[in-house]
Design a protein around this motif. Sequence first.
Motif, PDB file in Angstrom:
ATOM      1  N   LYS A 140      -7.135  -5.757  10.056  1.00 39.88           N
ATOM      2  CA  LYS A 140      -7.591  -5.232   8.759  1.00 39.88           C
ATOM      3  C   LYS A 140      -7.966  -3.755   8.881  1.00 39.88           C
ATOM      4  CE  LYS A 140      -9.154  -9.564   6.763  1.00 39.88           C
ATOM      5  NZ  LYS A 140     -10.263 -10.326   6.213  1.00 39.88           N
ATOM      6  N   ALA A 141      -8.593  -3.397   9.994  1.00 39.90           N
ATOM      7  CA  ALA A 141      -8.971  -1.995  10.207  1.00 39.90           C
ATOM      8  C   ALA A 141      -7.722  -1.122  10.354  1.00 39.90           C
ATOM      9  CB  ALA A 141      -9.860  -1.863  11.442  1.00 39.90           C
ATOM     10  N   ARG A 199      -6.204  -0.651   6.905  1.00 37.60           N
ATOM     11  CA  ARG A 199      -7.030   0.303   6.155  1.00 37.60           C
ATOM     12  C   ARG A 199      -6.728   1.733   6.616  1.00 37.60           C
ATOM     13  NH1 ARG A 199     -11.076  -2.815   6.240  1.00 37.60           N
ATOM     14  NH2 ARG A 199     -11.861  -2.239   8.277  1.00 37.60           N
ATOM     15  N   ARG A 230      -1.698  -2.630   2.826  1.00 36.13           N
ATOM     16  CA  ARG A 230      -2.436  -3.790   2.323  1.00 36.13           C
ATOM     17  C   ARG A 230      -2.712  -4.778   3.448  1.00 36.13           C
ATOM     18  NH1 ARG A 230      -0.485  -8.394   0.754  1.00 36.13           N
ATOM     19  NH2 ARG A 230       1.632  -7.660   0.444  1.00 36.13           N
ATOM     20  N   GLY A 268       0.812  -1.215   0.000  1.00 35.55           N
ATOM     21  CA  GLY A 268       0.000   0.000   0.000  1.00 35.55           C
ATOM     22  C   GLY A 268       0.842   1.260   0.000  1.00 35.55           C
TER      23      GLY A 268
END
Length: 159
Positions: free
Chosen positions: A73-74, A77, A82, A53
Amino acid sequence: MTPALKMLKGKPHRTLEYAHDPRAPAYGEEAAQALGLEPARVFKTLVCQLEGGNIRQSLVVAVVPVTGTLNLKALARAAGARKAALAAHDAAERATGYVVGGISPLGQKKRLPLWVDDSAMTLEEIFISGGRRGLEIGLSPALLCQLANGRFAPLARED
């Protein structure tokens, strides 16, 4: 005096100490119980590794209530990565200058990007590690973010 406490000199905060039990399975929960604090106000500091990312720094810090778990995952983000994973203990200790179980989001050897779970915004005071096991600091979430250049994001999920 820990580096975290040095950063707070002259700023509104309070310091709480307790006798750390080396057999305690979870440092944050131990602090809440030993100090008689509401667990949702006690936050744990987790050093994480980001991959892919738009990231500029691979190690970051997430601060979440001890009543929940970090949603990796949060965090990824929020950080524009990624993927996120918990960092190895030795990498976390090298980067922060603190030992696991006593890692503070303040006064780290290498200032890592900081994300704080947005549940902290509803609280006047939260408790974070003071830089060693058995030392907690009470301060406003806004002051924590101001001193550590932190950002709020939805990071935790309840256990």
